[in-house]
Design a protein around this motif. Structure first.
Motif, PDB file in Angstrom:
ATOM      1  N   THR A   2      -7.221 -10.755  -3.190  1.00  0.00           N
ATOM      2  CA  THR A   2      -7.537 -11.207  -1.737  1.00  0.00           C
ATOM      3  C   THR A   2      -6.826 -12.302  -1.096  1.00  0.00           C
ATOM      4  O   THR A   2      -6.452 -12.415  -0.074  1.00  0.00           O
ATOM      5  CB  THR A   2      -9.146 -11.586  -1.696  1.00  0.00           C
TER       6      THR A   2
ATOM      7  N   THR B 257      -3.279 -10.852  -0.232  1.00  0.00           N
ATOM      8  CA  THR B 257      -2.985 -10.358   0.951  1.00  0.00           C
ATOM      9  C   THR B 257      -3.511 -11.226   2.313  1.00  0.00           C
ATOM     10  O   THR B 257      -3.005 -10.961   3.256  1.00  0.00           O
ATOM     11  CB  THR B 257      -4.307  -9.151   0.935  1.00  0.00           C
TER      12      THR B 257
ATOM     13  N   SER C 189      -9.913  -7.224  -0.605  1.00  0.00           N
ATOM     14  CA  SER C 189      -8.396  -7.418  -0.170  1.00  0.00           C
ATOM     15  C   SER C 189      -7.980  -6.941   1.081  1.00  0.00           C
ATOM     16  O   SER C 189      -7.045  -7.817   1.956  1.00  0.00           O
ATOM     17  CB  SER C 189      -7.509  -6.761  -1.137  1.00  0.00           C
TER      18      SER C 189
ATOM     19  N   LEU D  59      -6.473  -9.538   4.273  1.00  0.00           N
ATOM     20  CA  LEU D  59      -5.206  -9.376   4.927  1.00  0.00           C
ATOM     21  C   LEU D  59      -5.677  -9.126   6.474  1.00  0.00           C
ATOM     22  O   LEU D  59      -4.884  -9.972   7.341  1.00  0.00           O
ATOM     23  CB  LEU D  59      -4.778  -7.852   4.686  1.00  0.00           C
TER      24      LEU D  59
END
Length: 285
Positions: free
Chosen positions: A111, A114, A187, A191
């Motif tokens: 996480t 990203t 994740s 992002l």
């Protein structure tokens, strides 16, 4: 006063994306400080900048000194953006699931990765666009004129942070989409949040240093330089999320941010005035 401001910011961070249109402008310097105290701090910042500019002028090239000043301003500006509703949101929503352990942190590490990638993409998109405009329109602007213009703007926003001048603060009054945590894996959320924050103008940023960084990118002269400029700011924005690697409770982090809310505004205004004064000395000596 600082706890009230921090509490308000935490409250903003708990609202949904659809309702996040009431984010206030950047906080002025604490009104609990007297006008005299704020004036002394303002003069101290300017004096420190003038002194630093003279020292750097005799110790290194003007270009190297200006680059160092900008990197300092951009990186610290990114860190100071943590004191905003989106900063609170990133720290509290992008956390390892369950009790702290090596396993929970290891599962959470993608996480953070990203999230950093999202910031990198944001730097490429925003920095590339600003650098492209710079290459088309501003590549021939003399360095001295660029520095003077940005320094004057930085001084204006430094006075804004100290409460002596009201400057325009145009931004999108929104935060990251909090409801995404119910629809995507961690994740993907990292992002999404990283890109939203890395674009810098898709969400609210509480430090006017963003405008100086944007101005530098617009006057950078090329796409690569524009990307590098925004990347420095974004690195500072992204790094605080790494605190979630440590065994600290979310409540402790939020309380710490609340305690230092006013100090963040002080640092913001002080650096804007000091760095602007140093830059002016460098190009005018």
């Amino acid at each position: 006063m600082s706890m009230n401001i921090g509490t308000a910011a935490i409250s903003h961070a708990s609202q949904t994306y659809a309702a996040e249109t009431c984010v206030p402008d950047a906080y002025h310097f604490s009104k609990s400080q007297s006008t005299g105290t704020r004036f002394i701090m303002m003069l101290t910042a300017i004096a420190a900048g003038v002194f630093a500019g003279r020292v750097m002028h005799s110790a290194m090239s003007v270009e190297m000194a200006l680059t160092g000043l900008f990197v300092l301003l951009a990186f610290v500006g990114g860190l100071l953006s943590t004191w905003s509703p989106c900063g609170y949101s990133s720290l509290s929503l992008l956390r390892p699931a369950g009790r702290y352990s090596f396993g929970s942190v290891a599962r959470w590490a993608p996480t953070f990765f990203t999230h950093a990638v999202g910031y990198a993409i944001g730097a490429v998109v925003l920095g590339g666009a600003l650098g492209g405009v710079s290459w088309l329109l501003f590549a021939e602007v003399p360095l001295q004129y660029s520095v003077i213009g940005l320094a004057v703007l930085a001084i204006g926003y430094g006075l804004h942070q100290f409460g002596f001048l009201k400057m325009p603060y145009p931004q999108r009054r929104a935060q990251v989409p909090h409801d995404a945590r119910f629809r995507f894996r961690s994740s993907v959320i990292g992002l999404l949040y990283g890109f939203s924050l890395g674009m810098n103008y898709l969400t609210y940023v509480q430090t006017p240093m963003l405008y100086i960084v944007t101005g530098v990118a617009l006057l950078s002269g090329g796409v690569k330089a524009g990307i590098a400029v925004i990347a420095v700011f974004n690195i500072g924005r992204c790094l605080p999320v790494a605190v979630n690697f440590l065994p600290v409770k979310d409540q402790s982090v939020q309380a710490w941010l609340a305690r230092w809310q006013e100090s963040a505004v002080e640092v913001d205004g002080f650096l804007l005035l000091a760095i602007a004064s140093a830059a002016l000395m460098l190009v005018m000596l």
